[in-house]
Write a protein that holds these residues in place. Structure first.
Motif, PDB file in Angstrom:
ATOM      1  N   LYS A 194      33.337   8.803  -4.848  1.00 27.63           N
ATOM      2  CA  LYS A 194      32.788   7.534  -4.380  1.00 27.63           C
ATOM      3  C   LYS A 194      31.289   7.643  -4.079  1.00 27.63           C
ATOM      4  O   LYS A 194      30.601   6.630  -3.994  1.00 27.63           O
ATOM      5  CB  LYS A 194      33.512   7.084  -3.109  1.00 27.63           C
ATOM      6  CG  LYS A 194      34.984   6.812  -3.288  1.00 27.63           C
ATOM      7  CD  LYS A 194      35.616   6.441  -1.955  1.00 27.63           C
ATOM      8  CE  LYS A 194      37.112   6.235  -2.089  1.00 27.63           C
ATOM      9  NZ  LYS A 194      37.759   5.934  -0.779  1.00 27.63           N
ATOM     10  N   ASN A 195      30.819   8.856  -3.890  1.00 30.71           N
ATOM     11  CA  ASN A 195      29.419   9.078  -3.501  1.00 30.71           C
ATOM     12  C   ASN A 195      28.741   9.958  -4.551  1.00 30.71           C
ATOM     13  O   ASN A 195      28.450  11.130  -4.314  1.00 30.71           O
ATOM     14  CB  ASN A 195      29.353   9.732  -2.110  1.00 30.71           C
ATOM     15  CG  ASN A 195      29.956   8.851  -1.034  1.00 30.71           C
ATOM     16  OD1 ASN A 195      29.334   7.930  -0.537  1.00 30.71           O
ATOM     17  ND2 ASN A 195      31.199   9.142  -0.670  1.00 30.71           N
ATOM     18  N   THR A 196      28.487   9.370  -5.698  1.00 32.11           N
ATOM     19  CA  THR A 196      28.041  10.124  -6.867  1.00 32.11           C
ATOM     20  C   THR A 196      26.596  10.604  -6.773  1.00 32.11           C
ATOM     21  O   THR A 196      26.164  11.400  -7.608  1.00 32.11           O
ATOM     22  CB  THR A 196      28.199   9.263  -8.129  1.00 32.11           C
ATOM     23  OG1 THR A 196      27.512   8.011  -7.926  1.00 32.11           O
ATOM     24  CG2 THR A 196      29.669   8.973  -8.402  1.00 32.11           C
ATOM     25  N   LYS A 197      25.853  10.136  -5.775  1.00 30.84           N
ATOM     26  CA  LYS A 197      24.463  10.570  -5.649  1.00 30.84           C
ATOM     27  C   LYS A 197      24.303  11.780  -4.736  1.00 30.84           C
ATOM     28  O   LYS A 197      23.199  12.287  -4.577  1.00 30.84           O
ATOM     29  CB  LYS A 197      23.596   9.418  -5.136  1.00 30.84           C
ATOM     30  CG  LYS A 197      23.398   8.307  -6.150  1.00 30.84           C
ATOM     31  CD  LYS A 197      22.312   7.329  -5.727  1.00 30.84           C
ATOM     32  CE  LYS A 197      22.043   6.304  -6.818  1.00 30.84           C
ATOM     33  NZ  LYS A 197      20.927   5.391  -6.461  1.00 30.84           N
ATOM     34  N   SER A 223      26.406  -2.136   1.162  1.00 34.60           N
ATOM     35  CA  SER A 223      25.787  -0.837   0.888  1.00 34.60           C
ATOM     36  C   SER A 223      25.347  -0.155   2.174  1.00 34.60           C
ATOM     37  O   SER A 223      25.333   1.072   2.263  1.00 34.60           O
ATOM     38  CB  SER A 223      24.584  -1.010  -0.042  1.00 34.60           C
ATOM     39  OG  SER A 223      24.983  -1.477  -1.308  1.00 34.60           O
ATOM     40  N   GLU A 274      18.761   3.564  -1.590  1.00 37.29           N
ATOM     41  CA  GLU A 274      18.859   3.774  -3.035  1.00 37.29           C
ATOM     42  C   GLU A 274      18.981   5.251  -3.381  1.00 37.29           C
ATOM     43  O   GLU A 274      19.574   5.616  -4.402  1.00 37.29           O
ATOM     44  CB  GLU A 274      17.639   3.176  -3.738  1.00 37.29           C
ATOM     45  CG  GLU A 274      17.638   1.649  -3.771  1.00 37.29           C
ATOM     46  CD  GLU A 274      16.449   1.104  -4.536  1.00 37.29           C
ATOM     47  OE1 GLU A 274      15.364   1.721  -4.455  1.00 37.29           O
ATOM     48  OE2 GLU A 274      16.598   0.074  -5.213  1.00 37.29           O
ATOM     49  N   PRO A 282      25.345   4.828  -4.318  1.00 42.22           N
ATOM     50  CA  PRO A 282      25.495   4.393  -5.714  1.00 42.22           C
ATOM     51  C   PRO A 282      25.539   2.866  -5.825  1.00 42.22           C
ATOM     52  O   PRO A 282      26.077   2.192  -4.951  1.00 42.22           O
ATOM     53  CB  PRO A 282      26.845   5.003  -6.134  1.00 42.22           C
ATOM     54  CG  PRO A 282      27.135   6.055  -5.115  1.00 42.22           C
ATOM     55  CD  PRO A 282      26.495   5.589  -3.849  1.00 42.22           C
ATOM     56  N   ARG A 283      24.978   2.348  -6.889  1.00 41.79           N
ATOM     57  CA  ARG A 283      24.994   0.909  -7.173  1.00 41.79           C
ATOM     58  C   ARG A 283      24.616   0.085  -5.954  1.00 41.79           C
ATOM     59  O   ARG A 283      25.252  -0.907  -5.610  1.00 41.79           O
ATOM     60  CB  ARG A 283      26.380   0.500  -7.687  1.00 41.79           C
ATOM     61  CG  ARG A 283      26.807   1.234  -8.960  1.00 41.79           C
ATOM     62  CD  ARG A 283      28.226   0.921  -9.337  1.00 41.79           C
ATOM     63  NE  ARG A 283      29.171   1.379  -8.331  1.00 41.79           N
ATOM     64  CZ  ARG A 283      29.593   2.631  -8.210  1.00 41.79           C
ATOM     65  NH1 ARG A 283      29.157   3.575  -9.039  1.00 41.79           N
ATOM     66  NH2 ARG A 283      30.447   2.962  -7.275  1.00 41.79           N
ATOM     67  N   MET A 284      23.566   0.511  -5.300  1.00 43.25           N
ATOM     68  CA  MET A 284      23.177  -0.092  -4.028  1.00 43.25           C
ATOM     69  C   MET A 284      22.827  -1.571  -4.164  1.00 43.25           C
ATOM     70  O   MET A 284      23.225  -2.411  -3.352  1.00 43.25           O
ATOM     71  CB  MET A 284      21.999   0.693  -3.446  1.00 43.25           C
ATOM     72  CG  MET A 284      21.570   0.232  -2.071  1.00 43.25           C
ATOM     73  SD  MET A 284      20.048  -0.699  -2.201  1.00 43.25           S
ATOM     74  CE  MET A 284      19.628  -0.882  -0.479  1.00 43.25           C
ATOM     75  N   LYS A 285      22.122  -1.937  -5.215  1.00 36.45           N
ATOM     76  CA  LYS A 285      21.666  -3.321  -5.362  1.00 36.45           C
ATOM     77  C   LYS A 285      22.802  -4.275  -5.692  1.00 36.45           C
ATOM     78  O   LYS A 285      22.680  -5.479  -5.500  1.00 36.45           O
ATOM     79  CB  LYS A 285      20.569  -3.396  -6.414  1.00 36.45           C
ATOM     80  CG  LYS A 285      19.287  -2.713  -5.957  1.00 36.45           C
ATOM     81  CD  LYS A 285      18.111  -3.033  -6.841  1.00 36.45           C
ATOM     82  CE  LYS A 285      16.824  -2.434  -6.264  1.00 36.45           C
ATOM     83  NZ  LYS A 285      15.646  -2.699  -7.108  1.00 36.45           N
ATOM     84  N   LYS A 286      23.911  -3.741  -6.194  1.00 37.18           N
ATOM     85  CA  LYS A 286      25.061  -4.591  -6.465  1.00 37.18           C
ATOM     86  C   LYS A 286      25.946  -4.731  -5.226  1.00 37.18           C
ATOM     87  O   LYS A 286      26.773  -5.630  -5.145  1.00 37.18           O
ATOM     88  CB  LYS A 286      25.887  -4.019  -7.618  1.00 37.18           C
ATOM     89  CG  LYS A 286      25.196  -4.109  -8.975  1.00 37.18           C
ATOM     90  CD  LYS A 286      26.122  -3.615 -10.077  1.00 37.18           C
ATOM     91  CE  LYS A 286      25.447  -3.742 -11.444  1.00 37.18           C
ATOM     92  NZ  LYS A 286      26.331  -3.266 -12.534  1.00 37.18           N
ATOM     93  N   GLY A 287      25.776  -3.818  -4.294  1.00 37.67           N
ATOM     94  CA  GLY A 287      26.644  -3.802  -3.122  1.00 37.67           C
ATOM     95  C   GLY A 287      26.225  -4.731  -2.011  1.00 37.67           C
ATOM     96  O   GLY A 287      27.026  -5.056  -1.134  1.00 37.67           O
TER      97      GLY A 287
END
Length: 685
Positions: free
Chosen positions: A444-447, A303, A290, A294-299
């Motif tokens: 693609k890697n906004t974190k 992910s 996390e 990004p958007r780990m729980k949706k992936g």
């Protein structure tokens, strides 16, 4: 197009070329649509003349395709008409088979890349490329918007086509048209250097890359264990590891999809979890994922793959930051690429990256000096590479050799069963993945980077413009996010290594101190170049930057920031020759050793000969000693005042502990007096 040009064998410098292959020589002109253009190592046809797209990856060493027809490359790509597509193909195949010197695959790519926009523009305007010489307005639109490099390539190939027009039966442009392109280049020939990343932003991105790698290494055992568990679970549901890793793995057997629980009665032997996060929680890596994905729980399980992709990106970027490698060259590194050699003269360890010399890299010995911290990136990349390669070995659709498994490339495609996309499986390992831009990968890697930290400040812009005055003001301005590029890392590394006094950032010096000392010495010395066989491109980049930085520093000396203790007239005398030269001339003079300039603690020394007092290594004579006047060749830098004041305070502290009447006390007193003289001059200016 009825003419038949003289053709020879395939004139392309490619490994394992087989003169008995189907693409050895076209039997007729124009070639039939079924004539094989690209042939694999085993003789299989990859692309034919009539194909709209030729896959030339096997020639260039990474995934690359020539799109000739009306199949768009992008949404905004108009494509070609059938007539223009055929003309384009004939030019490329003529270049490949005309008698003459062996041609490099990269040169072929450059020609294709330069010509395609011209053909697409003609198609969009409803003009045949063979009639382009009749439409000066279309020419003007095409070539004024094109880059200098692309237009230079167009000039070269258009000239050769004109010279061969009788045998080809056609031409694109007349000599007069080509001349107009040359004039366009001259008008638009504004020297644009790769942007230098401001110290604060460079340091931030480097520290974030390191933090990401350290986080990975701190959790490496849990990550590997989770990977093994996931692989075993997929293999259990598929029936074997080979089926799990293949591209035919059925979606209804995926273990980490809550919707698949409805298939449990039909497949009672299958294991179904609610979500992948049950697994990541079990192994204690949910917070880690996390933090970076990004958007780990949706992936879902994808992910986990995205995280491996991120580590591959971050590790590669870190290596590029701390070497002078190009991004393409970094893709040649393998798990055993890092070696450590002991310098017998200094006793220090020298860290060297060794790339694999393949058809993609026509370089000397492919060696780069790097920082000790490169081991962190190598270790992280190696873990990901070895986990992924074991999945590739199990996949019957992936061609893998024994050397690929014993010493895999550090940058690997995702082969794990839970990957989101399956691309490039048909290629051997030496066909490297396509290089994406640094900006595209960051999107693609906004974190990875905080946008607020990447916003340009006044000081950032000042530093950047000092090194790269040609910065695009529409892209680089205060408040906008800095747009990173791969080559910026190389350019910035060379500038920082050159030890320019223009950019002074204590945090950056701390970050780089373990790297630049050795790198500067070895890249700057011909002796060590011969000893270690360093990459010549990297050496040239560094040496060229040294002279550029020297020229920029000399230019800076002419600004009001530098003052002479003997007044403005003396400064004008010292800088008379310099003021008359532009930057390009100064670089040339620096290379010839004709610039009288050396940085010193108080500012700059403009002495044109040896100094009997030790010169720029000792400040006593520079500031004046025993009542004498300051050196006439000295210029003081007003921006150095805080540092000079710190030196005065340090000298005072040391004086208080020195024995009265001792040589040390005498030396410290003289230096302190000289420094105070310089401070007074600066304060009064």
């Amino acid at each position: 197009m009825a003419s038949a040009p003289e053709l020879g064998k395939l004139a392309l410098d490619i490994p394992d070329y087989n003169s008995s292959a189907g693409n050895h020589l076209p039997p007729e002109w124009p070639p039939r649509n079924d004539f094989p253009i690209v042939v694999g190592r085993d003789g299989e046809t990859i692309s034919r003349f009539g194909d709209q797209i030729w896959d030339v990856s096997i020639w260039v060493g990474y995934i690359f395709r020539f799109n000739f027809g009306d199949t768009p490359r992008r949404k905004d790509d108009f494509g070609n008409t059938p007539e223009n597509s055929l003309t384009f193909k004939l030019i490329i195949i003529w270049w490949l088979y005309r008698p003459g010197k062996i041609r490099k695959p990269r040169r072929l790519m450059a020609i294709y890349t330069a010509l395609r926009p011209m053909f697409v523009a003609c198609s969009k305007e409803g003009v045949s490329a063979l009639d382009l010489y009749k439409f000066p307005a279309v020419q003007n639109k095409i070539f004024t918007e094109a880059s200098k490099g692309r237009n230079k390539t167009v000039i070269m190939i258009a000239h050769e086509i004109w010279e061969s027009r009788d045998e080809l039966g056609f031409y694109l442009l007349t000599p007069w048209d080509i001349g107009k392109i040359a004039v366009t280049i001259e008008k638009n020939d504004k020297v644009k250097q790769t942007p230098y990343i401001p110290p604060r932003i460079w340091l931030y991105q480097a520290s974030r890359l390191r933090a990401c790698l350290e986080d990975f290494m701190a959790n490496r055992e849990a990550i590997a264990n989770c990977f093994k568990f996931c692989l075993d679970t997929y293999a259990h549901n598929a029936g074997s590891l080979a089926k799990a890793c293949s591209q035919d793995f059925p979606a209804h057997l995926r273990p980490f999809n809550v919707n698949n629980k409805r298939h449990h009665k039909k497949h009672p032997e299958a294991i179904y979890f609610k979500t992948f996060f049950e697994v990541s929680d079990k192994f204690g890596i949910t917070e880690l994922l996390e933090r970076w994905v990004p958007r780990m729980k949706k992936g879902g399980a994808a992910s986990f793959s995205a995280y491996f992709n991120l580590i591959s990106l971050v590790g590669t970027a870190y290596l590029v930051n701390f070497s002078l490698m190009r991004i393409e060259e970094s893709f040649s590194l393998k798990t055993n690429s890092l070696s450590i050699e002991r310098d017998e003269n200094t006793g220090e360890d020298i860290y060297i990256l060794t790339g694999v010399t393949t058809k993609t890299i026509h370089d000397d010995d492919a060696r780069w000096i790097t920082a000790p911290s490169a081991k962190l990136a190598i270790d992280a990349l190696s873990i990901v590479a070895k986990l992924r390669i074991q999945c590739a070995v199990l996949n019957p659709n992936v061609p893998i050799s024994a050397s690929d498994t014993s010493d895999p490339y550090l940058y690997q495609r995702p082969y794990e069963p839970w990957r989101k996309k399956s691309k490039g499986f048909e290629y051997t390992q030496d066909i490297r993945p396509t290089v994406s831009s640094y900006v595209a990968t960051l999107q693609k890697n906004t974190k990875l980077f905080d946008p607020s930290e990447m916003r340009i400040t006044d000081r950032d812009l000042e530093s950047a413009l000092l090194i790269t005055p040609s910065l695009n003001p529409k892209e680089y301005f205060v408040g906008n996010e800095w747009s990173l590029g791969w080559h910026q890392l190389r350019r910035t590394g060379a500038v920082n290594m050159a030890g320019s006094g223009i950019v002074s950032e204590s945090a950056m010096q701390y970050q780089l101190k373990h790297a630049t000392r050795a790198m500067t010495r070895y890249y700057g010395s011909g002796h060590y170049h011969l000893r270690f066989g360093l990459n010549s491109s990297a050496v040239n980049e560094y040496v060229r930057t040294i002279y550029e930085m020297l020229a920029k520093e000399v230019t800076l000396v002419t600004s009001p920031r530098f003052i002479s203790p003997h007044g403005e007239k003396r400064k004008e005398q010292l800088l008379a020759a310099i003021s008359e030269k532009d930057h390009k001339a100064l670089v040339s003079e620096a290379r010839k050793g004709r610039i009288n300039y050396r940085p010193m603690f108080l500012g700059a020394c403009m002495n044109d000969g040896p100094c009997e007092y030790g010169g720029f290594e000792h400040v006593a004579r520079c500031g004046g000693l025993n009542g004498s006047q300051p050196c006439e060749s000295a210029l003081y830098d007003k921006n150095m005042l805080p540092r000079i004041q710190a030196l005065r305070d340090n000298l005072q502290t040391r004086l208080s502990g020195a024995e009265e009447g001792s040589p040390l006390e005498t030396s410290l007193s003289i230096q302190k007096l000289a420094v105070e003289n310089a401070i007074n001059v600066i304060n009064l200016s």
